[in-house]
Each structure stands twice: as structure tokens, then as C-alpha cells.
Enzyme design. Structure first.
Site, PDB file in Angstrom:
ATOM      1  N   SER A 188       0.810  -1.218   0.000  1.00 41.10           N
ATOM      2  CA  SER A 188       0.000   0.000   0.000  1.00 41.10           C
ATOM      3  C   SER A 188       0.841   1.264   0.000  1.00 41.10           C
ATOM      4  O   SER A 188       1.571   1.533  -0.934  1.00 41.10           O
ATOM      5  CB  SER A 188      -0.959  -0.027   1.191  1.00 41.10           C
ATOM      6  OG  SER A 188      -1.890   1.026   1.124  1.00 41.10           O
ATOM      7  N   HIS A 189       0.784   2.041   1.081  1.00 41.60           N
ATOM      8  CA  HIS A 189       1.457   3.330   1.166  1.00 41.60           C
ATOM      9  C   HIS A 189       2.868   3.206   1.730  1.00 41.60           C
ATOM     10  O   HIS A 189       3.542   4.224   1.916  1.00 41.60           O
ATOM     11  CB  HIS A 189       0.638   4.275   2.036  1.00 41.60           C
ATOM     12  CG  HIS A 189       0.355   3.722   3.410  1.00 41.60           C
ATOM     13  ND1 HIS A 189      -0.473   2.647   3.603  1.00 41.60           N
ATOM     14  CD2 HIS A 189       0.799   4.081   4.633  1.00 41.60           C
ATOM     15  CE1 HIS A 189      -0.530   2.371   4.897  1.00 41.60           C
ATOM     16  NE2 HIS A 189       0.235   3.213   5.545  1.00 41.60           N
ATOM     17  N   ASP A 209      -1.951   6.659  -3.310  1.00 43.42           N
ATOM     18  CA  ASP A 209      -0.853   5.873  -2.751  1.00 43.42           C
ATOM     19  C   ASP A 209      -0.406   4.820  -3.746  1.00 43.42           C
ATOM     20  O   ASP A 209      -0.850   4.795  -4.897  1.00 43.42           O
ATOM     21  CB  ASP A 209      -1.257   5.256  -1.411  1.00 43.42           C
ATOM     22  CG  ASP A 209      -2.330   4.186  -1.555  1.00 43.42           C
ATOM     23  OD1 ASP A 209      -3.045   4.198  -2.571  1.00 43.42           O
ATOM     24  OD2 ASP A 209      -2.458   3.337  -0.643  1.00 43.42           O
ATOM     25  N   ASP A 255      -0.891   1.600  -4.263  1.00 43.82           N
ATOM     26  CA  ASP A 255      -1.812   0.663  -4.915  1.00 43.82           C
ATOM     27  C   ASP A 255      -3.130   1.304  -5.303  1.00 43.82           C
ATOM     28  O   ASP A 255      -4.039   0.617  -5.763  1.00 43.82           O
ATOM     29  CB  ASP A 255      -2.045  -0.565  -4.035  1.00 43.82           C
ATOM     30  CG  ASP A 255      -2.798  -0.243  -2.751  1.00 43.82           C
ATOM     31  OD1 ASP A 255      -2.616   0.859  -2.211  1.00 43.82           O
ATOM     32  OD2 ASP A 255      -3.571  -1.110  -2.282  1.00 43.82           O
ATOM     33  N   ASP A 287      -5.645   2.857  -3.623  1.00 44.92           N
ATOM     34  CA  ASP A 287      -6.898   2.871  -2.868  1.00 44.92           C
ATOM     35  C   ASP A 287      -7.047   4.110  -1.982  1.00 44.92           C
ATOM     36  O   ASP A 287      -8.159   4.450  -1.578  1.00 44.92           O
ATOM     37  CB  ASP A 287      -7.073   1.583  -2.044  1.00 44.92           C
ATOM     38  CG  ASP A 287      -5.932   1.309  -1.080  1.00 44.92           C
ATOM     39  OD1 ASP A 287      -4.976   2.107  -1.028  1.00 44.92           O
ATOM     40  OD2 ASP A 287      -5.996   0.281  -0.374  1.00 44.92           O
ATOM     41  N   ARG A 288      -5.958   4.804  -1.706  1.00 43.48           N
ATOM     42  CA  ARG A 288      -6.036   6.017  -0.877  1.00 43.48           C
ATOM     43  C   ARG A 288      -5.974   7.261  -1.755  1.00 43.48           C
ATOM     44  O   ARG A 288      -5.425   7.241  -2.854  1.00 43.48           O
ATOM     45  CB  ARG A 288      -4.899   6.045   0.138  1.00 43.48           C
ATOM     46  CG  ARG A 288      -4.924   4.875   1.107  1.00 43.48           C
ATOM     47  CD  ARG A 288      -3.707   4.884   2.013  1.00 43.48           C
ATOM     48  NE  ARG A 288      -3.632   3.664   2.783  1.00 43.48           N
ATOM     49  CZ  ARG A 288      -3.617   3.612   4.113  1.00 43.48           C
ATOM     50  NH1 ARG A 288      -3.674   4.720   4.820  1.00 43.48           N
ATOM     51  NH2 ARG A 288      -3.535   2.450   4.737  1.00 43.48           N
ATOM     52  N   LYS A 314     -11.517   0.498  -0.616  1.00 44.06           N
ATOM     53  CA  LYS A 314     -11.468   1.943  -0.806  1.00 44.06           C
ATOM     54  C   LYS A 314     -10.939   2.225  -2.200  1.00 44.06           C
ATOM     55  O   LYS A 314     -10.222   1.420  -2.772  1.00 44.06           O
ATOM     56  CB  LYS A 314     -10.620   2.606   0.275  1.00 44.06           C
ATOM     57  CG  LYS A 314      -9.280   1.950   0.578  1.00 44.06           C
ATOM     58  CD  LYS A 314      -8.655   2.615   1.804  1.00 44.06           C
ATOM     59  CE  LYS A 314      -7.354   1.941   2.229  1.00 44.06           C
ATOM     60  NZ  LYS A 314      -7.578   0.720   3.007  1.00 44.06           N
TER      61      LYS A 314
END
Length: 563
Positions: free
Chosen positions: A116-117, A284, A286, A288-289, A385
Site C-alpha cells: 500500500s502506502h 498511494d 496501490d 486505494d487512498r 477503498k
């Protein structure tokens, strides 16, 4: 030939908030990735009678070590007699798109390669998580079973290492033949599939007209979202080519930290402050954010972004067709959405941190939009998300503002504060602290709360705070009945107008991250619009640090990141 490889368990393969995240070097240990993938397959396929009928989706954010991991997963899925893999072109597919593909193809689930982030590169992090057939992250029951399996695993299956790699750079169908049969590998480009979903949600003709009159600046942060931004924001909606920045996915994210906040996306913030842009956004690693910025760098907190979108959902065609059902937020997210729920008469559910807790609410049709203060927003169109969805939702709100109201990001947010009040909000992150010290701090504070030993009144910067309630947050899923305990420590003051919260994060790969959340509600419209953030947050932060003795336990005098 299918090979059965003897192995031994590795310590610490317990999935966190969203999967297993560790440094790249940890995953590169012989057998480490294989053990975890075999554990996923053993648990997820345990009740499947005909594995040849199983479809799994595989993709990720393209970070370092992804290419090798994908070939390992292909080999192991074939050896475990999975019949069909849907693999991302070049291994790159955003987490929201993977959720969409799982749902569109009625797949059994998906394996997502992302941290992710978290930072990438050879000295960065890698991660693996499993999503179920609804497209969402596996619930606690499943991840607990995967962890239990990883602690007793004795062998894993894979094809003979001499087997040539599947060319995931070539879109189309590939057949992997082995001693147990064969497996179809369908290499797909998810961008068009995801775009078709978005076209069923938003009025693209309206958005094209609106975007033609605005200046956008969209930062993919060299993560997975680059191809999606170029295809959808630039080509489909007609934004200028220079509206898309850092859109080449890189294994190390260009040496940057792919976390869309004021600290790690400071370059974007500076460009917005000094440039002629109407809306800025960052994603981010991937996808999703998201972070939303208005003209001159006006920052929309994720909590406010969720509430503004919740207030205006019916401006989006998808939600006009299918009525808004309800809302959900994670416990540390500000209560701005709660104020919207009160006025609309709909319920706002409060869940632990982790998107998996929204899954059953979405599946049961109880909520239409949900979000977390950690820059995550999404709706019931998928079970993750979705950063790009949030940007298109904001554009839709801006494009449909009445003629007598300004459609700027800042004016929309200020009007929201005028109507619903404002939740002054801040998060302090203390990253990579000594894990034992952090656990001691949390257990010590939890013991004081349980024994009712907190002081009743505390003074800070001329403000008096009366402790109303303190508790360790727990949750019972209203649909499944599944329970989750020890999800964060909450202390509320002055009739619930103020609160501070403490959590140990489940997304770090080394050490421990303590998160301190601070919230002060202001219902007076004039103070909500014109108040100073620092004046509301500073005294509460001092109270939180005093009650927790955080500095003494962690040795940290300042947070690593403030959002």
C-alpha cells in the site's frame, strides 16, 4: 512436474490491518513467500471440491520483487490445481480494480501484491493480502486461519523450477500444463474494465464539460495509478496531459514514500499553492487512498472529504438510481459523517480500522459510502477503498453545484462546516518505535482506563477538560455477529465534544507505529468557519501526551508525520 517441497514455519506471518507486510529482504528468504501463499491456498480452497473450476485474480502495485512473486504464485496455483488465473498485465493492477475484477468475473478471490502506502525498492517493503469472493479483504476469521496454518505448515507445492515463466507482458490467454492437468492464465489490462465500471456510476459527459473549464493536477506518485490517470482523467475526461504527474509506475516509486498526505506529497501541495489549479489529488502505491486539495493548496481532511461526499451523494447518478442506504466510518475517523447522518435520518456505523470491517455492511446493503481518516474513501460499487472513485465523486459534486454557489473545493467545504459544524481533527504518527515499549504504553493506559484511574479534570493552555468516558473500543458486526476487541483506546471530554484516541498500527513492517488521534467538535458556524486549527488541537494534544506518557515510553519528543 508438481514438486512437493518440505518446509518449516517462519515466525510472524500474521496478517495486519490489510495483509502481511515485511521488508523485501524478509520475503526474499527461501520459502518465506511460498509458505504464506500455500497457507492462503490451503485455507481459501479447503472446502472447494473442484479446484479446476476456481478462478483467482492476481496483481499488485508493481513494487520491487513483484515480478518474481507473481511467477511463484502462478507456479504454486498450478501445482495446487487451480483451474484459472486472471493476472494483471505486467503484474500491475490497482487494488480497487482487482476488487472490481473479482466481482465482475465471479472469481473465488484474489491475491494482491502490495504494501500500500509503505515505501518500495530493494530496501523497502513488500506485502501480500488475500481478498475474498466479494472483492473485499479477508475478514479476521479467514486471516486468523491463514496465520494458524502458517505456524504449522510442513510443505508447499510448486511446479518444477525449470518451467519457463509465463509472459505476463503479453495480454491474452496462456496455458500452463503440468502433471496434474493444466491451468489457464488470462493476462488482462484492467484499465478499460475499471473504466466501464466508473461509467456506470458517473455522468462522464457532464464531467468532460466541467473538466474542460478547470485546471487539474493529479499525482500518481509513481505508483499503480499512472495508467489509470492517463487513460481516464486525461484521455477520457479531456484534462491536459500536464495534469497527470509522476504517472510512470516504478518499483521503488521513484525513491519517494507513496503515501498521499501533506508530508509525503509535499511537492504536490507546493505546486497547488503556487499554481493556477482548481483541484489536486494524490494516490498511494496501490491506488486505494486519496488526498484532495483545492485551489491554493486548500487541504481537505479525509474525514471532511468523507462527510462532504456523504452529504452530496445524490449528485452522482449511481446514487440517484439506488437510494443512499447509510454510512460507515472507522472509529478514529472524525464524527463529521455522524452529523450528516443525523440530518439525513440515516445510520452511521462505527467500525474498527480496516476496510474488511465494512465488507459485511456493504454486502448486506446497510451502507452506501464508507471511509477512514487514513485517506481511504469508497462506496458499495466495490469492496475496497477507491482513490480514483473519490476524485470523480469530488468532480461530480463540484460540477453540480447550484449557480448561486461557488463550486470551488474550499467553498464547498466551508459551506459544509456552516451547515453541519466542524470537527477539528489531527493525527500524530510515531513510526518505527520499539514495539515492546509501545505495547507497554498501551497496556499501562488500558489498565488505568479499566480501573477508572484517569484524572477527572485536566487543564491545558487555559482550557479545562472533564473526562466523561474512557474505554477500549470493541465491535460486534451487526450482520455476522463477529466480534473484535482491543481496537483502540478512547478518552472523551466535555460532553463528548472532545476526544483523543490511541492505536498501534497494523500496517508497518518493522517496529511499531503509535497513532494518536485528536478531535474537537465545534458546532458554532462562525467558529467552525474561521477558527484556528492549532488553537483547537494543541491543548488536546498536550492532554493526550500527558495521560499516555507517550514520550516517556517511546523516547519520541515529536511525531514522525502529522496529518
Amino acid at each position: 512436474m508438481i514438486k512437493v517441497v518440505e518446509t518449516k514455519p517462519f515466525e510472524g506471518q500474521k496478517p495486519g490491518t490489510s495483509g502481511l507486510r515485511k521488508p523485501v529482504q524478509t520475503f526474499q528468504q527461501p520459502g518465506y513467500l511460498e509458505n504464506f501463499i500455500q497457507s492462503i491456498l490451503d485455507v481459501s480452497l479447503a472446502d472447494v471440491k473442484n479446484r479446476n473450476a476456481v478462478q483467482l485474480v492476481v496483481g499488485g502495485d508493481g513494487r520491487y520483487y513483484s515480478s518474481q512473486a507473481i511467477q511463484t504464485i502462478i507456479s504454486m496455483c498450478a501445482a495446487n490445481e487451480v483451474g484459472h488465473l486472471i493476472v494483471a498485465h505486467n503484474g500491475i493492477m490497482s487494488t480497487p480494480a482487482i476488487s472490481a475484477v473479482i466481482r465482475a468475473r465471479n472469481a473465488h478471490g484474489g491475491i494482491i501484491l502490495t504494501a500500500s502506502h509503505n515505501p518500495g525498492g530493494i530496501n523497502g517493503d513488500f506485502g501480500v493480502k488475500y481478498n475474498c469472493a466479494n472483492g473485499g479483504p479477508a475478514p479476521d476469521q479467514v486471516t486468523n486461519e491463514i496465520y494458524a496454518r502458517s505456524k504449522q505448515i510442513k510443505q508447499y507445492k510448486r511446479l518444477d523450477p525449470s518451467m519457463p515463466d509465463v509472459d505476463v507482458g503479453r495480454i491474452g490467454q496462456h496455458v500452463v500444463k503440468h502433471s496434474g492437468g493444466e491451468m489457464m492464465v488470462d493476462v488482462v489490462d484492467s484499465v478499460d474494465m475499471y473504466l466501464n465500471l466508473l461509467k456506470a456510476i458517473f455522468d462522464f459527459e457532464l464531467l468532460r464539460k466541467f473538466v474542460s473549464s478547470k485546471r487539474l493536477l493529479i499525482d500518481a506518485m509513481n505508483g499503480v495509478m499512472g495508467p489509470y490517470v492517463r487513460r481516464i482523467i486525461v484521455q477520457e475526461l479531456g484534462a491536459s496531459a500536464d495534469a497527470a504527474i509522476r504517472c510512470d509506475p516504478l518499483p521503488d516509486f521513484g525513491g519517494h514514500h507513496p503515501d498521499p498526505n501533506l508530508t509525503y506529497a509535499a511537492d504536490l501541495v507546493d505546486k497547488m499553492r503556487n499554481g493556477p489549479y482548481d483541484l489536486g489529488a494524490a494516490f498511494d502505491g496501490d491506488g486505494d487512498r486519496n488526498m484532495i486539495l483545492g485551489a491554493k493548496g486548500f487541504f481537505v481532511t479525509p474525514s471532511d472529504s468523507l462527510a462532504v461526499l456523504g452529504e452530496n451523494l445524490e449528485r452522482i447518478p449511481y446514487f440517484r438510481r439506488d437510494r443512499v442506504k447509510g454510512y460507515a466510518r472507522s472509529m478514529p475517523t472524525s464524527r463529521a459523517m455522524d452529523q450528516v447522518a443525523k440530518k439525513t435520518g440515516l445510520k452511521c456505523y462505527e467500525t474498527p480500522t480496516g476496510w474488511k470491517y465494512f465488507g459485511s455492511l456493504l454486502d448486506a446493503g446497510l451502507v452506501s459510502i464508507c471511509g477512514e481518516e487514513s485517506f481511504g474513501t469508497g462506496s458499495d460499487h466495490i469492496r475496497e477503498k477507491d482513490g480514483l472513485w473519490a476524485v470523480l465523486a469530488w468532480l461530480s459534486v463540484m460540477a453540480t453545484m447550484p449557480d448561486d454557489q461557488s463550486n470551488s473545493v474550499e467553498s464547498i467545504v466551508r459551506q459544509h462546516w456552516r451547515t453541519y459544524g466542524r470537527c477539528y481533527y489531527c493525527r500524530y504518527d510515531y513510526e518505527n518505535c520499539d514495539a515492546r515499549s509501545c505495547e507497554t504504553m498501551m497496556s499501562t493506559l488500558a489498565a488505568k482506563i479499566a480501573a477508572n484511574q484517569l484524572p477527572k479534570t485536566i487543564e491545558s493552555d487555559g482550557t479545562t477538560y472533564h473526562v466523561d468516558e474512557a474505554f477500549n473500543f470493541g465491535y460486534t458486526d451487526p450482520v455476522s455477529g463477529e466480534q473484535a476487541s482491543n481496537q483502540g483506546l478512547v478518552i472523551q471530554f466535555n460532553g463528548g465534544a472532545s476526544r483523543v484516541m490511541f492505536r498501534l498500527s497494523g500496517t508497518g513492517s518493522t517496529g511499531a507505529t503509535v497513532r494518536l488521534y485528536i478531535e474537537q467538535m465545534e458546532m458554532d458556524a462562525e467558529k467552525a468557519i474561521n477558527g484556528n486549527q492549532e488553537d483547537y488541537i494543541r491543548p488536546l494534544a498536550k492532554v493526550a501526551l500527558q495521560l499516555s506518557c507517550l514520550s516517556e515510553f517511546t523516547g519520541r519528543q515529536q511525531p514522525t508525520v502529522i496529518t
